[in-house]
Motif scaffolding. Structure first.
Motif, short mmCIF file in Angstrom:
data_model
loop_
_atom_site.label_atom_id
_atom_site.label_comp_id
_atom_site.label_asym_id
_atom_site.label_seq_id
_atom_site.Cartn_x
_atom_site.Cartn_y
_atom_site.Cartn_z
N ASN B 43 0.52 -0.91 -0.27
CA ASN B 43 -0.16 0.45 0.14
C ASN B 43 0.62 1.14 0.04
N VAL B 44 0.52 2.05 -0.70
CA VAL B 44 1.21 3.69 -1.02
C VAL B 44 0.60 4.76 -0.42
N VAL B 45 1.40 5.24 0.64
CA VAL B 45 0.32 6.91 0.65
C VAL B 45 1.18 7.40 0.32
N ILE B 46 0.16 8.58 -0.58
CA ILE B 46 0.78 9.75 -0.77
C ILE B 46 -0.09 10.69 -0.20
N ALA B 47 0.91 11.56 -0.04
CA ALA B 47 0.00 13.22 1.26
C ALA B 47 -0.58 14.59 0.38
N GLU B 74 -0.73 -0.44 -4.44
CA GLU B 74 -2.28 0.06 -4.23
C GLU B 74 -1.74 1.78 -3.64
N PHE B 75 -2.45 3.07 -4.26
CA PHE B 75 -2.09 3.60 -4.19
C PHE B 75 -3.39 4.38 -3.38
N GLU B 76 -3.42 5.13 -2.30
CA GLU B 76 -3.53 6.64 -1.16
C GLU B 76 -3.45 7.40 -1.42
N PHE B 77 -4.25 8.60 -1.22
CA PHE B 77 -4.34 10.14 -1.06
C PHE B 77 -5.17 10.76 -0.05
N HIS B 78 -4.27 11.79 0.40
CA HIS B 78 -4.47 11.92 1.12
C HIS B 78 -4.21 13.43 1.41
N PRO B 79 -4.01 14.37 0.68
CA PRO B 79 -3.98 15.14 0.44
C PRO B 79 -4.23 16.21 1.46
N TYR B 87 1.25 12.71 6.04
CA TYR B 87 2.06 11.27 7.40
C TYR B 87 1.63 11.66 8.62
N GLU B 88 0.68 11.95 9.20
CA GLU B 88 -0.07 12.04 10.92
C GLU B 88 -1.31 10.60 10.30
N LEU B 89 -1.35 10.44 9.06
CA LEU B 89 -2.12 9.17 8.95
C LEU B 89 -1.59 8.20 8.33
N TYR B 90 0.05 8.53 8.46
CA TYR B 90 1.00 6.63 7.75
C TYR B 90 1.46 6.70 8.98
N ALA B 91 1.84 7.38 9.74
CA ALA B 91 2.07 7.46 10.63
C ALA B 91 1.24 6.50 11.99
N GLY C 406 -21.75 6.20 0.36
CA GLY C 406 -21.23 6.29 0.39
C GLY C 406 -20.14 8.56 0.41
N ALA C 407 -21.14 8.52 1.60
CA ALA C 407 -20.21 9.41 2.48
C ALA C 407 -18.67 8.58 2.81
N PHE C 408 -18.82 7.51 2.55
CA PHE C 408 -17.03 6.50 3.06
C PHE C 408 -16.44 6.85 1.44
N VAL C 409 -17.09 7.05 0.56
CA VAL C 409 -16.02 6.67 -1.22
C VAL C 409 -15.19 7.60 -1.22
N PRO C 410 -15.02 8.82 -0.95
CA PRO C 410 -13.96 9.36 -1.55
C PRO C 410 -13.19 9.81 -0.67
N ARG C 411 -13.68 9.53 0.85
CA ARG C 411 -11.72 9.79 1.13
C ARG C 411 -11.38 8.41 2.18
N GLY C 412 -12.79 7.89 1.95
CA GLY C 412 -12.03 6.22 3.48
C GLY C 412 -11.64 6.52 4.09
N TYR C 413 -12.63 7.31 5.16
CA TYR C 413 -12.24 7.73 6.89
C TYR C 413 -14.05 7.59 6.53
#
Lengths: 163, 337, 502
Positions: B43-47, B74-79, B87-91, C406-413
């Motif tokens: 899993n790859v986290v991108i900030a 697999e990628f996930e994006f958390h801008p 970073y915080e989420l990853y840590a 649906g609320a979960f989907v965009p960010r996954g939280y």
């Protein structure tokens, strides 16, 4: 019982807004001007509007137009019972999904909601609706789109079995 | 939104398939049961957000790494908040098991770390361990701008306030332009536009006088922009930008050679306590640089391959220390600007 | 002349890709109708597909999907008060009241006609004026955007008219909620309650579906179904001929649809702006030019037509900077750029010379897609409108489950699901006590956009508010804004005087 419309529910939003505004200001107090400006102006507006509202409420109270109660906010006990039970079930659904996983929590949630609203005599319909919903949602969200919902052993087994 | 993507390449499919079959045939079942790292998807986290430079270069690498490691990515994006969210989420919310990696825009994210109160520590919680390349920081104007050279820009800046679009304030580009302004006595007003695309747009449409970003972006914009100067001369890049002069040469200044580096990071406890993970990842990433497929991946998306070079843990540590020092030095200056 | 014949040829060429467009339209409608999904994330999910096919097929597929998902957004907004995107939020304002009055079919037909009409007008406009339109960005900067968003924000005051203090308070609360998260200049967190999930601001999808859909569900439990009892007898007419009559009726608003579609195109061109701004500005314009402005919000078809035409105008507008400059104007355009890059296509002015079949082709393909939607979508209107008479014990769990997921989907939280419920409670409370939910929502949607442009403008001027009146285009817009605010006032005064003298 007092038939005049009650004021307490109407007070929740202005009091909440003022409280939130104060919290907002406390978090931006030390920030540079540009990060602060919107919060200050908007909170200022909220305070003025709330004050105007409180004055109006006070007048309405004094003239006897409204009472200091919850009157008018709640409807008949049966409907209210259903409403707040559905809310409770929704919160449970969200809280328990990480534990129970996608399929089990969704199935129980839909089943419970249908029964609360439709009554226990609709058990068969409820089972049908919750089964169809769960299968549809699992197919779309987990199998096709692979949204990362919390998955339990049940979910993983079914997913591996399909693939 | 999180999803797996597997750009289909027939060659890779066949290769992976054959390799898989061969492994399956010849590996004793006991060994397969306790397969070595990695035995499932990484899993790859991108900030930053989707479609940015980090995603594009990360995918170029994972497309090569996939064949070596034999697993998918697999990628996930958390801008958000200049990298702080990712970073915080990853840590704190991703398992420390070697199956979660972070791909980073090192400089801006380290600057954020240095200037904000974060709940993670570099390098105590997250360690950058492999630099994958760097792009010089350059500044440019739109093709229609009356400003032709860096000297003219400075001249204007001495006469009036010159507006410069930047991606965000905690960014090496901002630091570069502010230190240039201080050194030559010009007045630069840095305007953050929140991302590469709007920043370029501001310069092209003339909302600001100039923009400061990476050479990669400037090159991709072609003749719609005119690059006035660079903070880190690099022949490979400079050729493609009409050989802009180095700021330090023109004004005889000593501004650090600013760049924006990309690289891989991982949980520090995994790095320290799971040598098999560390060895496997480092070997795979290292050998990716020798694989001609990597260059092909970059060329496929029109990204300059110049500047792609491996840097080990020590190189990353040096970048981290220097950037933190730079950020702390300019922290107040950025706030006051 | 050469270009004209090229473009004419391209229409025929695009038509030959009907086999790509039809599945894309159907898929687009479906994902548009599911809250939390959008064209952008669907294209990402389908990346392996779009990367493995021919570049032209990929482009046409993405374009058709994008257009169709914009149209699909309107369906749940009208039928069950679920706006899946900021743009569709404006559609609910009159679409859902129409559904409650048993006019779901009429609302859907207006939605489809306006979308298709708006889409066709938008693409034609772009094709005809592309060189001019690609310059729009040079004239609409942060200052002008501040004024444009103000057009939308004035809706708060308009909606609040019945109870000004409460309405304005709701709008201000919305603005303050919208100002949660890190600021645009320094990236400093504000009012996040220490929660990481709020650093990037309040996520739009949970807020939208919470305030509108979930709060509505709590009301539905009591009422039994979407359609109010007194309108049950007018609900259903399942003949295709009736749909045709409604289509003819809706085409009477052609001028409104053209005007709002053009608003959509122009706003779409500006990077970072988009459907939310366009839809609310269009709604405000429709109300302003209406003979019965006070009926807006109670279920007038023009209130559905205007935002829908604008939404679909945005679709073409967003692609202008992408194709002309190589800089995407929105998230869907950004994903399209990634796909085109993988296919080795370099976007920008040269594309129109090197590969006109791609550069112009994306717009002709969009045009043909909208044409194909006519036979595909109208027959659906009669069946879909039946949803409004479904019983609550079916609708409530279905809406709740799909909106929460649906609320979960965009960010996954998981956090976002809880947030949707919290907004649902806020919305319910606001409905029950006479604070306008819509005013809160407009604040949340437009507030952050407003702050962003305003902060940028003020930073450019170093805090001098004079910059807001420093540009010619901006000043013209200010004058329009003042007219917009004053005209209804004068009109109602005149109407009052007429009444008195009569």
């Amino acid at each position: 019982m007092d038939k005049r419309p009650g004021l307490i529910p109407e007070l929740i939003i202005p009091i909440g807004a003022v409280a939130f505004g104060s919290y907002y200001i406390s978090t931006v107090a030390s920030l540079p001007f540009q990060a602060r400006i919107v919060g200050i102006y908007v909170t200022g507006a909220i305070c003025i509007l709330s004050l105007a509202l409180f004055i109006r409420f006070a007048r309405e109270l004094r003239s006897g137009e409204k009472s200091f109660s919850f009157a008018g906010f709640l409807s008949d006990p049966a409907s209210e019972g259903r409403r707040w039970s559905v809310l409770l079930l929704t919160i449970l659904f969200i809280a328990l999904m990480p534990v129970l996983g996608f399929i089990v929590s969704l199935f129980l949630f839909v089943l419970g909601t249908v029964l609360i609203i439709g009554g226990m005599e609709r058990l068969k319909v409820a089972l049908l609706i919750s089964t169809i919903m769960t299968v549809t949602a699992f197919t779309i969200f987990i199998l096709f789109v692979r949204v990362r919902f919390p998955l339990s052993i049940v979910d993983q087994t079914i997913r591996n079995w399909v693939f | 939104m999180i999803r797996t993507t597997r750009p289909i390449s027939r060659r890779s499919l066949i290769r992976a398939g054959t390799a898989g079959a061969a492994v399956g045939l010849f590996t004793p079942s006991i060994l397969r049961a306790q397969a070595a790292y990695p035995n499932r998807n990484i899993n790859v986290v991108i900030a930053t957000g989707q479609g940015g430079g980090a995603e594009t270069t990360a995918r170029a690498f994972t497309n090569v790494l996939r064949e070596d490691l034999g697993v998918d990515f697999e990628f996930e994006f958390h801008p958000g908040a200049g990298g702080q969210v990712g970073y915080e989420l990853y840590a704190s919310r991703r398992d420390h098991d070697g199956y979660n990696l972070l791909y980073s825009n090192m400089h801006p994210e380290i600057i954020t770390y240095a200037t904000q109160n974060t709940n993670y520590d570099l390098p105590e919680d997250i360690i950058h361990f492999a630099k994958t390349g760097g792009t010089p920081i350059v500044f440019y104007v739109g093709a229609d701008s009356p400003i032709e050279t860096v000297e003219q820009l400075i001249e204007e800046g001495r006469r009036r306030t010159v507006t410069i679009a930047t991606s965000r304030l905690p960014h090496p580009g901002t630091i570069g332009m502010l230190s240039l302004a201080d050194a030559v006595g010009a007045d630069f007003n840095l305007i953050p536009f929140g991302g590469g695309n709007p920043t370029s747009m501001a310069a092209i449409t003339g909302e600001t006088d100039a923009a400061v970003l990476t050479a990669g972006v400037a090159i991709s914009l072609g003749d719609q922009v005119r690059v006035l100067g660079t903070f880190r001369p690099s022949p490979d890049f400079d050729d493609q930008m009409g050989n802009p002069p180095s700021v330090n040469d023109v004004f005889d200044t000593t501004i650090p050679g600013l760049e924006l580096a990309n690289g891989w990071a991982i949980h520090t406890d995994v790095w320290k306590n799971m040598p098999e993970v560390r060895e496997r990842l480092v070997t795979a990433i290292r050998s990716a640089f020798d694989d001609p497929e990597l260059r092909a991946q970059y060329e496929a998306v029109n990204y300059p391959f110049a500047g792609v070079e491996y840097g080990d843990e020590a190189v990353c540590a040096q970048i981290r220390e220097e950037t933190i020092e730079l950020a702390r030095r300019y922290e107040d200056r950025i706030r006051e600007s | 002349m050469d270009q004209v014949s090229t473009i004419t040829g391209l229409f025929a060429h695009s038509l030959s890709y009907w086999w790509v467009m039809i599945p894309a339209v159907i898929l687009g409608n479906i994902v548009g109708a599911i809250p939390g999904f959008s064209a952008a994330n669907t294209i990402i999910i389908l990346l392996p597909l779009t990367l493995s096919v021919d570049v032209e097929v990929a482009l046409i597929f993405m374009m058709a999907l994008y257009s169709a998902s914009q149209v699909g957004n309107g369906i749940p907004a009208i039928l069950v008060n679920i706006p899946g995107t900021g743009g569709a939020a404006a559609t609910t304002l009159d679409g859902y009241p129409m559904a409650q009055k048993g006019q779901a079919q009429r609302a859907l037909v207006y939605c489809f006609v306006a979308s298709i009409f708006g889409g066709l007008i938008g693409t034609t406009f772009v094709l005809a004026l592309l060189p001019v339109l690609s310059q729009v960005g040079n004239y609409l900067h942060s200052v002008e955007m501040v004024v444009i968003i103000l057009f939308g924000l004035t809706l708060i005051a308009v909606i609040a008219a019945q109870d000004l203090i409460k309405g304005l308070l709701a709008g201000m609360l919305g603005l303050l909620i919208g100002a949660i998260g890190t600021d645009f200049i320094y990236s400093e967190p504000r009012a996040t309650f220490g929660m990481l999930e709020l650093y990037d601001g309040v996520p739009l999808v949970p807020a939208l579906i919470g305030l509108f859909a979930i709060s509505e569900v709590f009301v539905l439990i009591e009422r039994g179904r979407v359609v109010q009892d007194e309108f049950m007898d007018v609900v259903v007419s399942s003949r295709l001929y009736d749909v045709w009559l409604l289509v003819k009726e809706s085409l009477g608003s052609w001028f409104l649809m053209t005007w709002t579609a053009l608003i959509g195109v122009i706003i779409g061109i500006i990077p970072g702006a988009g459907a939310s701004i366009a839809a609310f500005v269009a709604y405000q314009q429709a109300r302003m030019f209406s003979k019965t402005p006070d009926a807006f919000g109670t279920g007038v078809p023009e209130g559905v037509a205007a935002p829908e035409a604008a939404n679909n105008g945005v679709t073409s507008g967003t692609l202008v900077p992408l194709m002309a400059i190589g800089v995407p104007g929105g998230s869907t355009a950004a994903i399209m750029m990634v796909v085109l890059q993988y296919h080795g296509v370099t976007l920008g002015p040269r594309l129109f010379i090197d590969q006109p079949e791609l550069a112009y082709g994306i717009f002709t393909a969009s045009f043909i897609t909208y044409l194909l939607m006519i036979p595909l979508m109208f027959p659906m209107a009669q069946y879909m409108s039946k949803v409004t008479s479904f019983p609550a014990f079916f609708l409530v769990p279905t809406i709740l489950a799909f909106t929460l997921l649906g609320a979960f989907v965009p960010r996954g939280y998981m956090f976002d699901m809880g947030l949707a419920v919290a907004f649902g409670l806020l919305g319910y409370l606001a409905r029950k006590t006479g604070y306008h939910v819509t005013a809160i929502l407009i604040g949340i949607i437009l507030g952050p956009l407003m702050e962003q442009y305003l902060m940028r403008a003020l930073r450019i001027s170093r805090g001098d508010f004079g910059i807001l009146f420093s540009s010619t285009v901006g000043n013209v817009l200010w004058v329009f804004l003042v007219i917009t605010l004053v005209v209804p006032f004068i009109r109602s005064r005149m109407a009052q005087r007429d009444k008195e003298s009569a």
